[in-house]
Design an enzyme around this catalytic site. Sequence first.
Site, mmCIF file in Angstrom:
data_model
loop_
_atom_site.group_PDB
_atom_site.id
_atom_site.type_symbol
_atom_site.label_atom_id
_atom_site.label_comp_id
_atom_site.label_asym_id
_atom_site.label_seq_id
_atom_site.Cartn_x
_atom_site.Cartn_y
_atom_site.Cartn_z
ATOM 1 N N ASP A 1 0.832 -1.203 0.000
ATOM 2 C CA ASP A 1 0.000 0.000 0.000
ATOM 3 C C ASP A 1 0.870 1.258 0.000
ATOM 4 O O ASP A 1 0.596 2.219 -0.735
ATOM 5 C CB ASP A 1 -0.907 -0.021 1.226
ATOM 6 C CG ASP A 1 -1.715 1.253 1.370
ATOM 7 O OD1 ASP A 1 -2.556 1.527 0.507
ATOM 8 O OD2 ASP A 1 -1.499 1.992 2.355
ATOM 9 N N GLU B 1 -2.189 -5.161 -3.558
ATOM 10 C CA GLU B 1 -1.184 -4.411 -2.788
ATOM 11 C C GLU B 1 -0.147 -5.350 -2.182
ATOM 12 O O GLU B 1 1.046 -5.013 -2.137
ATOM 13 C CB GLU B 1 -1.872 -3.598 -1.702
ATOM 14 C CG GLU B 1 -2.706 -2.450 -2.250
ATOM 15 C CD GLU B 1 -3.434 -1.674 -1.183
ATOM 16 O OE1 GLU B 1 -3.805 -0.516 -1.444
ATOM 17 O OE2 GLU B 1 -3.658 -2.227 -0.075
#
Length: 236
Positions: free
Chosen positions: A59, A131
């Site tokens: 992320d 992610e």
Amino acid sequence: MAVRLALEPDGRGLLTTDLKAWVAATFGREPHDLAAFSRALTHGSQAADNYERLEFLGDRVLGLVMAEWLWDLFPDEPEGQLSKRLNALVTGHVCAEVARSLGVRPHLRLGKQARDDGASDSDNILGDVMEALIGAHYREAGLESARAFIRRAWADRVHRTDKAPQHPKSALQEWAAANNRKPPEYAILERSGPHHAPRFTVQVKVGRQLEATAIGASKQDAETAAARAMLEKVRR
């Protein structure tokens, strides 16, 4: 001739050679630590050693690369516009879109209940896995390679419009204000499904007459979907 076997969405019977070939084709290099990519594809319903830590890392990598990219692409835009673009491009929905386009779903490792509940097509889970895969690739190949991958995977999305995209909830808020309506109000109508794969039903109202309902894998996703559905109604 290589033959690619069809796999169950939970990864049962997952062939190491198949996963290795997919990772190599997706990221442009053969993985040295295949276990990390396997972990990035593993949901908590399947094993305790799952994607969550790699998702945390990926992320941040995605956010950094995207911010740097937008800085270069739109040199005349102020911070507010760049933030709108960034937020629109790193949402769970967009990450899930990218995951689907790369063929992530057949490689997901899900527990039986999560699979039966449709988790293999959940924006929330696919976005998190995307992610996590970025995190695994970054740890193995470094920032430059992660940057190149993200720019390839998001290429058609970052140039999708010259105007900075707006989040549906913000757009609905602005529509209501511009049309002298009360601010949108969101309410959870139902929460269903197991803990690892919840489903939220959310209703949004603008005044007494306008309402829309949507379902999402999280409260935020459901509210966003409800706002998008409302915008489609009022813009017809």
